[in-house]
Design an enzyme around this catalytic site. Structure first.
Site, PDB file in Angstrom:
ATOM      1  CB  ILE A  56      -0.954  -0.007   1.221  1.00  0.00           C
ATOM      2  CG1 ILE A  56      -2.131   0.947   1.026  1.00  0.00           C
ATOM      3  CG2 ILE A  56      -0.195   0.307   2.514  1.00  0.00           C
ATOM      4  CD1 ILE A  56      -3.247   0.771   2.061  1.00  0.00           C
ATOM      5  CB  CYS A  57       1.769   3.978  -1.692  1.00  0.00           C
ATOM      6  SG  CYS A  57       0.780   4.173  -3.186  1.00  0.00           S
ATOM      7  CD  GLN A  58      -2.145   9.180   1.299  1.00  0.00           C
ATOM      8  OE1 GLN A  58      -1.466   8.786   2.232  1.00  0.00           O
ATOM      9  NE2 GLN A  58      -3.431   9.456   1.434  1.00  0.00           N
TER      10      GLN A  58
END
Length: 119
Positions: free
Chosen positions: A86-88
């Protein structure tokens, strides 16, 4: 057009396709599908945002390995277990998922929408 111009066009098309199309073998999953996996102790959860972004808002199951550090820290992960990245927004995690696939990880999942879609 001469052959040089055609080669440049072909190289640009290949670059764009490799950059923006999903990597073969990486599965995009929703935030809800990710939440369903959180209870599974056999799944590795990786957050590739910066330490500052991670500190400001993260899910405790996710280990912070910033995207820039991932190529040299991937050996800390088990290639035989699923990895959820996951990231932003889902862009950096898509790159991270691609890096992991190229390093031999079998089951790699990218969270579509990233932390921005988490509710």
């Amino acid at each position: 057009m001469d052959i040089i111009q055609w080669l440049i066009i072909i190289l640009l098309v290949v670059f764009v396709m490799r950059r923006f199309l999903p990597t073969k073998g990486v599965t995009n999953i929703s935030v809800q599908e990710t939440k369903d996996k959180l209870k599974d102790k056999q799944v590795q959860f990786i957050d590739v945002r910066t330490p500052g972004e991670y500190k400001a808002n993260h899910q405790p199951q996710f280990k912070n390995i910033p995207l820039g550090d991932l190529p040299r820290k991937a050996d800390q992960l088990d290639k035989n277990k699923e990895v959820v990245v996951i990231c932003q927004s889902g862009m950096r995690s898509a790159r991270a998922a691609s890096i992991l696939k190229k390093q031999g990880f079998e089951k790699v999942y990218n969270v579509t929408g990233g932390m921005g879609a988490w509710r």
